[in-house]
Design an enzyme around this catalytic site. Structure first.
Site, PDB file in Angstrom:
ATOM      1  N   ASP A 123      -4.180  -6.132   0.219  1.00 45.48           N
ATOM      2  CA  ASP A 123      -2.777  -6.226  -0.173  1.00 45.48           C
ATOM      3  C   ASP A 123      -1.963  -5.396   0.797  1.00 45.48           C
ATOM      4  O   ASP A 123      -2.400  -4.311   1.196  1.00 45.48           O
ATOM      5  CB  ASP A 123      -2.595  -5.664  -1.595  1.00 45.48           C
ATOM      6  CG  ASP A 123      -1.629  -6.491  -2.420  1.00 45.48           C
ATOM      7  OD1 ASP A 123      -0.712  -7.086  -1.830  1.00 45.48           O
ATOM      8  OD2 ASP A 123      -1.799  -6.540  -3.651  1.00 45.48           O
ATOM      9  N   HIS A 142       5.224  -7.771   5.281  1.00 42.17           N
ATOM     10  CA  HIS A 142       4.918  -7.298   3.921  1.00 42.17           C
ATOM     11  C   HIS A 142       3.427  -7.347   3.607  1.00 42.17           C
ATOM     12  O   HIS A 142       2.961  -6.683   2.695  1.00 42.17           O
ATOM     13  CB  HIS A 142       5.694  -8.130   2.890  1.00 42.17           C
ATOM     14  CG  HIS A 142       7.157  -7.816   2.919  1.00 42.17           C
ATOM     15  ND1 HIS A 142       7.751  -6.962   2.019  1.00 42.17           N
ATOM     16  CD2 HIS A 142       8.133  -8.199   3.771  1.00 42.17           C
ATOM     17  CE1 HIS A 142       9.035  -6.843   2.303  1.00 42.17           C
ATOM     18  NE2 HIS A 142       9.292  -7.586   3.366  1.00 42.17           N
TER      19      HIS A 142
HETATM   20  P1  ADQ Z   1       3.352  -9.720  -3.745  1.00 37.79           P
HETATM   21  O1  ADQ Z   1       2.061 -10.254  -3.244  1.00 37.79           O
HETATM   22  O2  ADQ Z   1       4.150 -10.631  -4.566  1.00 37.79           O
HETATM   23  O3  ADQ Z   1       4.249  -9.173  -2.551  1.00 37.79           O
HETATM   24  P2  ADQ Z   1       3.378  -7.111  -5.369  1.00 37.79           P
HETATM   25  O4  ADQ Z   1       3.825  -6.026  -4.483  1.00 37.79           O
HETATM   26  O5  ADQ Z   1       2.207  -6.736  -6.201  1.00 37.79           O
HETATM   27  O6  ADQ Z   1       2.901  -8.394  -4.595  1.00 37.79           O
HETATM   28  O7  ADQ Z   1       4.501  -7.602  -6.390  1.00 37.79           O
HETATM   29  C1  ADQ Z   1       5.827  -7.753  -6.062  1.00 37.79           C
HETATM   30  C2  ADQ Z   1       6.697  -7.769  -7.330  1.00 37.79           C
HETATM   31  O8  ADQ Z   1       6.407  -8.897  -8.156  1.00 37.79           O
HETATM   32  C3  ADQ Z   1       6.526  -6.527  -8.208  1.00 37.79           C
HETATM   33  O9  ADQ Z   1       7.797  -5.997  -8.468  1.00 37.79           O
HETATM   34  C4  ADQ Z   1       5.866  -7.038  -9.483  1.00 37.79           C
HETATM   35  O10 ADQ Z   1       6.302  -6.384 -10.663  1.00 37.79           O
HETATM   36  C5  ADQ Z   1       6.291  -8.493  -9.515  1.00 37.79           C
HETATM   37  N1  ADQ Z   1       5.245  -9.278 -10.190  1.00 37.79           N
HETATM   38  C6  ADQ Z   1       3.982  -9.462  -9.769  1.00 37.79           C
HETATM   39  N2  ADQ Z   1       3.290 -10.200 -10.667  1.00 37.79           N
HETATM   40  C7  ADQ Z   1       4.136 -10.476 -11.676  1.00 37.79           C
HETATM   41  C8  ADQ Z   1       4.009 -11.179 -12.898  1.00 37.79           C
HETATM   42  N3  ADQ Z   1       2.851 -11.733 -13.254  1.00 37.79           N
HETATM   43  N4  ADQ Z   1       5.096 -11.263 -13.706  1.00 37.79           N
HETATM   44  C9  ADQ Z   1       6.248 -10.675 -13.341  1.00 37.79           C
HETATM   45  N5  ADQ Z   1       6.430  -9.991 -12.193  1.00 37.79           N
HETATM   46  C10 ADQ Z   1       5.392  -9.888 -11.375  1.00 37.79           C
HETATM   47  C11 ADQ Z   1       4.149  -8.960  -1.129  1.00 37.79           C
HETATM   48  C12 ADQ Z   1       2.855  -8.309  -0.620  1.00 37.79           C
HETATM   49  C13 ADQ Z   1       2.636  -6.965  -1.304  1.00 37.79           C
HETATM   50  C14 ADQ Z   1       3.856  -6.075  -1.098  1.00 37.79           C
HETATM   51  C15 ADQ Z   1       5.132  -6.804  -1.490  1.00 37.79           C
HETATM   52  C16 ADQ Z   1       6.374  -6.002  -1.129  1.00 37.79           C
HETATM   53  O11 ADQ Z   1       1.754  -9.177  -0.837  1.00 37.79           O
HETATM   54  O12 ADQ Z   1       1.492  -6.327  -0.766  1.00 37.79           O
HETATM   55  O13 ADQ Z   1       3.729  -4.907  -1.918  1.00 37.79           O
HETATM   56  O14 ADQ Z   1       5.225  -8.044  -0.813  1.00 37.79           O
HETATM   57  O15 ADQ Z   1       6.362  -5.646   0.221  1.00 37.79           O
END
Ligand code: ADQ
Length: 461
Positions: free
Chosen positions: A363, A155
């Site tokens: 990311d 991821h």
């Molecule tokens: P994350 O680093 O967690 O995931 P991201 O893809 O931005 O990053 O977010 C994942 C989910 O978490 C989204 O659905 C988002 O809405 C939710 N989220 C993030 N911040 C939040 C907050 N403050 N409050 C509520 N919900 C929140 C990892 C990788 C990413 C990749 C994902 C999926 O780091 O690059 O996109 O996995 O593969």
């Protein structure tokens, strides 16, 4: 049809296993529609890590979890996974804290996962392993005689050989990664970096179509970007924009434009620079003073890793500084929340925001970028400001693309977004929305599982 077995470090907690499940569970819901098994860590610590599993189920999905000992949690999860691998894979070698004992624990926890999993699977199961915590899992499954097809999806980003080789034991880890049958990445850039590592660190040729042969084992490397169900998120946003909490947000804004950022509180997300950039917007483009508010939702995460505690203190200070310098008695320019907000509420907030700020330093993909686009009103959409180092930028080229290290460039992009004519906003949004409807959670599951199966896998049948 073969049963799907999902393996991830964290299995959704019992409270999140229902229809409200978020993150990975949302992305995988299509492929688990006909049932399956989800295996991983329970999120609980116990006196000892052992391969005894706890089984539960919700609808057609079975959940099997094991507990980790406090010490294994500290060395495997906090230590090697999140203090060595995470910073390295996010291009921050200066933050890597390597400890040989932590690496050994990382391997031994993966060995325990493999033992527990081997006892649960049927010969025809397709095993799909997720993320950097579990790179050695297929290697240990093979050692136990498991012959199932086993795939891995990363991821987070992958790095070129010049960077991966900074990590002690990197070659061993890379060989273990190659014990999977299929290895999936978010973008073509990550895929190329993986091939670069295989060529330069393992001395293996990669310029052939089809699988690469490493230690006599064929491994197929592919790019299968993760996505969201954009249309359903768009419907959710439309509904949520009329919710009580969205109305409260509206009232508090008093007609000002909203800039929104939504992230986990993580140093890879570029939050300090983003706060500085907002300060510069107010310094350099004074027409926006009193006219905009920036809402940053930064859910606290990994609070037992020291670097995250430092980041939290730094952001608290910077938020105070921006507000101290710019606020008026009736205007708080930066609103900063360190709690998670529900998906439904977020959807409504995104829709109300004139600017979506997504500026990670690195990311894997960044789903917030896609959610922000999906949530917009197509007749009067907001503008996405997106880091060129988010995986999402490989496809979402109609966003305003910025270098997240350049606070002035981010400030200029915010200004451009806030003053962009509606026709241009609509044209950009139309193209972006089309793209996020093409690469969805469904296509992600379908493409990965087809590669793993070695033939078409229809997640909707
Ligand atoms: P994350 O680093 O967690 O995931 P991201 O893809 O931005 O990053 O977010 C994942 C989910 O978490 C989204 O659905 C988002 O809405 C939710 N989220 C993030 N911040 C939040 C907050 N403050 N409050 C509520 N919900 C929140 C990892 C990788 C990413 C990749 C994902 C999926 O780091 O690059 O996109 O996995 O593969």
């Amino acid at each position: 049809m073969a049963r799907i077995v999902i393996v991830s470090n964290r299995v959704p907690s019992s409270a999140a296993r229902g229809p409200q499940a978020g993150g990975l569970a949302v992305a995988l819901k299509d492929c688990l529609k006909d049932g399956g098994l989800w295996f991983g860590w329970s999120g609980e610590t116990a006196p000892q890590t052992c391969a005894d599993v706890k089984i539960g189920s919700v609808g057609k999905i079975d959940f099997a979890t094991i507990d980790l000992s406090r010490e294994d949690y500290r060395q495997f999860y906090v230590g090697f996974a999140n203090s060595a691998l995470w910073p390295l894979l996010h291009f921050q070698p200066g933050l890597v804290e390597f400890d040989r004992a932590h690496f050994e624990t990382y391997l031994s926890v993966n060995r325990i996962y493999a033992r527990a999993l081997a006892a649960l699977i049927e010969p025809t199961d397709l095993i799909w392993v997720h993320d950097y915590h579990l790179i050695p899992l297929a290697y240990f499954l093979r050692a136990l005689g498991v012959e199932n097809r086993v795939g891995f999806f990363l991821h987070v980003p992958f790095v070129p050989a010049s960077l991966l080789s900074v990590l002690p034991r990197a070659e061993k880890l890379l060989r273990m990664l190659c014990a999977f049958d299929v290895v999936g990445f978010q973008t073509h850039e990550h895929l190329r970096d993986f091939e670069d590592c295989v060529r330069n660190m393992l001395n293996v040729t990669t310029d052939v179509a089809g699988p690469i042969i490493v230690d006599n084992h064929p491994v197929l490397a592919i790019a299968t970007p993760i996505g969201i169900d954009a249309r359903s998120f768009a419907r959710q946003a439309k509904r949520s924009a009329h919710s009580r909490v969205a109305k409260r947000l509206d009232e508090s804004m008093q007609g000002r434009a909203l800039i929104i950022g939504v992230d986990r509180l993580d140093y890879s997300k570029g939050l300090p620079n983003r706060f500085d950039a907002f300060g510069r917007l107010l310094d350099r483009f004074s027409e926006h003073r009193l006219k905009v508010s920036y809402l940053q939702v930064a859910a606290r995460s990994r609070e037992d890793v020291a670097e995250y505690q430092r980041l939290k203190r730094d952001l608290d200070r910077r938020a105070g500084e921006v507000n101290g310098r710019h606020a008026e008695f009736d205007w708080v320019p930066l609103r900063y929340i360190t709690r998670a907000i529900s998906r439904a509420t977020l959807a409504g907030f995104y829709r109300k925001a004139r600017v979506g700020l997504v500026t990670p330093l690195r990311d894997g993909m960044n789903l917030v970028a896609k959610e922000y686009v999906a949530a917009q009103d197509p007749d009067d959409p907001g503008v996405l400001v997106l880091s060129r180092f988010a995986g999402a930028a490989e496809d979402l080229t109609e966003a305003l693309i910025v270098n997240p290290l350049d606070a002035d460039e981010i400030a200029e992009a915010m200004h451009q977004a806030l003053t962009m004519p509606r026709a241009e906003r609509k044209a950009r949004h139309e193209k972006l929305f089309e793209k996020i409807c093409q690469t969805t959670a469904t296509t992600y599951c379908r493409d990965f599982l087809s590669a793993l199966l070695g033939g078409p896998y229809d997640v909707l049948t």
